[in-house]
Design a protein around this motif. Structure first.
Motif, PDB file in Angstrom:
ATOM      1  N   GLN A 125      -1.414  14.832   1.546  1.00 49.68           N
ATOM      2  CA  GLN A 125      -0.924  14.049   0.427  1.00 49.68           C
ATOM      3  C   GLN A 125      -0.471  12.656   0.857  1.00 49.68           C
ATOM      4  OE1 GLN A 125       2.014  16.694  -1.131  1.00 49.68           O
ATOM      5  NE2 GLN A 125       3.611  16.065   0.304  1.00 49.68           N
ATOM      6  N   ALA A 126       0.038  12.522   2.076  1.00 46.32           N
ATOM      7  CA  ALA A 126       0.452  11.198   2.554  1.00 46.32           C
ATOM      8  C   ALA A 126      -0.763  10.305   2.810  1.00 46.32           C
ATOM      9  CB  ALA A 126       1.282  11.337   3.826  1.00 46.32           C
ATOM     10  N   VAL A 127      -1.798  10.855   3.441  1.00 44.66           N
ATOM     11  CA  VAL A 127      -2.997  10.059   3.731  1.00 44.66           C
ATOM     12  C   VAL A 127      -3.676   9.616   2.444  1.00 44.66           C
ATOM     13  CG1 VAL A 127      -5.316  10.152   4.698  1.00 44.66           C
ATOM     14  CG2 VAL A 127      -3.402  11.046   6.008  1.00 44.66           C
ATOM     15  N   VAL A 128      -3.851  10.547   1.510  1.00 44.82           N
ATOM     16  CA  VAL A 128      -4.511  10.195   0.246  1.00 44.82           C
ATOM     17  C   VAL A 128      -3.681   9.175  -0.523  1.00 44.82           C
ATOM     18  CG1 VAL A 128      -5.339  11.092  -1.954  1.00 44.82           C
ATOM     19  CG2 VAL A 128      -5.660  12.424   0.123  1.00 44.82           C
ATOM     20  N   LEU A 129      -2.373   9.317  -0.481  1.00 48.08           N
ATOM     21  CA  LEU A 129      -1.501   8.365  -1.175  1.00 48.08           C
ATOM     22  C   LEU A 129      -1.594   6.982  -0.535  1.00 48.08           C
ATOM     23  CD1 LEU A 129       0.527   8.193  -3.501  1.00 48.08           C
ATOM     24  CD2 LEU A 129       2.353   8.622  -1.848  1.00 48.08           C
ATOM     25  N   VAL A 130      -1.645   6.924   0.781  1.00 45.11           N
ATOM     26  CA  VAL A 130      -1.777   5.636   1.474  1.00 45.11           C
ATOM     27  C   VAL A 130      -3.110   4.979   1.138  1.00 45.11           C
ATOM     28  CG1 VAL A 130      -2.090   4.586   3.754  1.00 45.11           C
ATOM     29  CG2 VAL A 130      -0.193   6.158   3.360  1.00 45.11           C
TER      30      VAL A 130
ATOM     31  N   PRO B  97       5.929  13.486  13.020  1.00 41.64           N
ATOM     32  CA  PRO B  97       6.130  12.785  11.742  1.00 41.64           C
ATOM     33  C   PRO B  97       4.818  12.204  11.217  1.00 41.64           C
ATOM     34  CG  PRO B  97       7.868  12.209  13.286  1.00 41.64           C
ATOM     35  CD  PRO B  97       6.870  13.019  14.060  1.00 41.64           C
ATOM     36  N   VAL B  98       4.575  12.418   9.930  1.00 34.81           N
ATOM     37  CA  VAL B  98       3.321  11.954   9.333  1.00 34.81           C
ATOM     38  C   VAL B  98       3.213  10.439   9.407  1.00 34.81           C
ATOM     39  CG1 VAL B  98       1.966  11.914   7.210  1.00 34.81           C
ATOM     40  CG2 VAL B  98       3.276  13.945   7.809  1.00 34.81           C
ATOM     41  N   ARG B  99       4.346   9.760   9.300  1.00 32.36           N
ATOM     42  CA  ARG B  99       4.326   8.298   9.380  1.00 32.36           C
ATOM     43  C   ARG B  99       3.776   7.825  10.714  1.00 32.36           C
ATOM     44  NH1 ARG B  99      10.024   5.554   8.551  1.00 32.36           N
ATOM     45  NH2 ARG B  99      10.392   6.801  10.444  1.00 32.36           N
ATOM     46  N   ASP B 100       4.126   8.517  11.793  1.00 31.60           N
ATOM     47  CA  ASP B 100       3.617   8.143  13.107  1.00 31.60           C
ATOM     48  C   ASP B 100       2.116   8.435  13.220  1.00 31.60           C
ATOM     49  OD1 ASP B 100       6.198   7.448  13.703  1.00 31.60           O
ATOM     50  OD2 ASP B 100       6.641   9.265  14.851  1.00 31.60           O
ATOM     51  N   MET B 101       1.680   9.546  12.633  1.00 29.71           N
ATOM     52  CA  MET B 101       0.261   9.891  12.685  1.00 29.71           C
ATOM     53  C   MET B 101      -0.582   8.867  11.921  1.00 29.71           C
ATOM     54  SD  MET B 101       0.620  14.022  12.082  1.00 29.71           S
ATOM     55  CE  MET B 101      -1.105  14.388  12.415  1.00 29.71           C
TER      56      MET B 101
ATOM     57  N   THR C 170      11.569   6.113   0.786  1.00 30.97           N
ATOM     58  CA  THR C 170      12.367   5.708   1.946  1.00 30.97           C
ATOM     59  C   THR C 170      11.541   5.631   3.221  1.00 30.97           C
ATOM     60  OG1 THR C 170      13.014   8.001   2.435  1.00 30.97           O
ATOM     61  CG2 THR C 170      14.418   6.734   0.924  1.00 30.97           C
ATOM     62  N   GLY C 171      10.239   5.866   3.101  1.00 30.77           N
ATOM     63  CA  GLY C 171       9.358   5.804   4.278  1.00 30.77           C
ATOM     64  C   GLY C 171       9.235   7.107   5.021  1.00 30.77           C
ATOM     65  N   ASP C 172       9.859   8.160   4.496  1.00 29.12           N
ATOM     66  CA  ASP C 172       9.779   9.471   5.137  1.00 29.12           C
ATOM     67  C   ASP C 172       8.665  10.276   4.474  1.00 29.12           C
ATOM     68  OD1 ASP C 172      10.147  11.850   6.422  1.00 29.12           O
ATOM     69  OD2 ASP C 172      12.030  12.363   5.413  1.00 29.12           O
TER      70      ASP C 172
END
Length: 318
Positions: A283-288, A86-90, A74-76
């Protein structure tokens, strides 16, 4: 072709799922407890337990993974444990810096690599090939961080030709932004230029010895036209794949370069998050980065089918 593309799509989706599992487990295998970091070393066990419950770390690993995937779809991507942002903003703030550096470095690598590969193939056994081969060997052997440190020491500190650190957005100030990115892009591009050069030379040597090239020469076609229209054009089929893979490597491998030149990109964000045990950010950065690499490979494969019809036939046969 559509069947081939569909085949590559489900392969990419399966790879992304496997990568997400590996990333999720690897992050939690890191030493240290983010709840303790967030609550403080002197916090009592009740406070640490409350933080763990707030972060969802008290749940089982399968439940944590399903929560992570569900929110990611969902983008979160969660909030940073260290900053609460929020990690998305970072990632949205740092990703453009990494992409700008990677694209600039890829342009440098392509220009140097293809030019060096063509020279090495055309002048086989002569001094131009030796020079190009020496550059390729140095580019593959010398670590990027060592080149970066030397560049900062001599080109920035002593000669004042380039800034030693800092970042200016090329979108806001094009000339100044390119000026600040030039030195790290060149340092980062040299290694990848060596890879592209070797592949270009190998493909060019094979192409220039084919029957249709000898026929073109026998018909009196000029040397330059033979090299460009027949040799380089047919060699680009192989080079395209290599260039696409190098872009993926660049996006994933800018950590050291960004650290040396103090660029506020994904590399710096990743290192800061690792040091602070910031699970959501890591985990978000590595996944991106992994998703970007998979997407680039998918686009390269599709482009390859457009360039070489034989791949379309092979994909249809599957």
């Amino acid at each position: 072709m559509l069947r081939y593309v569909f085949h590559r799509l489900w392969q990419s989706a399966l790879t992304l799922v496997l990568v997400s599992i590996v990333v999720f487990l690897a992050v939690r295998a890191l030493p240290g407890d983010p709840a303790t970091v967030m609550a403080g070393e002197q916090a009592d066990p009740a406070a640490i337990a409350a933080v763990r419950a707030q972060l969802g770390l008290d749940k089982s690993l399968p439940v944590q993974y399903l929560d992570f995937v569900g929110h990611a779809l969902t983008g979160d991507l969660g909030r940073s444990i260290r900053t609460g942002i929020p990690v998305r903003d970072m990632i949205g703030t740092t990703l453009p810096v990494t992409l700008q550096l990677a694209v600039y470095a890829l342009l440098v690598a392509v220009l140097i690599g293809i030019a060096g590969g063509v020279v090495a193939a055309v002048y086989r056994g002569r001094w131009p090939e030796w020079i190009a081969g020496s550059f390729s060997l140095v580019g593959l052997s010398v670590p990027t961080f060592w080149l970066g440190i030397l560049a900062v020491l001599y080109l920035s500190v002593r000669l004042h030709l380039f800034p030693a650190s800092g970042y200016v957005s090329p979108l806001a100030h094009p000339l100044r932004g390119v000026y600040f990115l030039t030195l790290p892009a060149v340092i980062l591009g040299v290694t990848h230029a060596a890879v592209i050069q070797r592949q270009t030379r190998s493909a060019m040597v094979e192409t220039l010895t084919t029957d249709f090239v000898r026929t073109a020469r026998a018909k009196g076609l000029g040397r330059g036209a033979v090299i460009v229209r027949y040799g380089l054009r047919n060699s680009l089929i192989v080079v395209t794949t290599v260039v696409g893979m190098q872009l993926g490597f660049l996006i994933a491998g800018v950590v050291v370069t960004e650290r040396i030149f103090s660029l506020p990109g994904l590399g710096k964000l990743t290192l800061d998050s690792v040091f602070s045990r910031d699970y959501p950010v890591i985990q978000a950065v590595v996944l991106v980065i992994a998703a970007s690499y998979i997407l680039i490979n998918l686009l390269v494969d599709v482009l390859y089918t457009m360039i070489d019809p034989r791949v379309r036939v092979s994909g249809r046969a599957q």
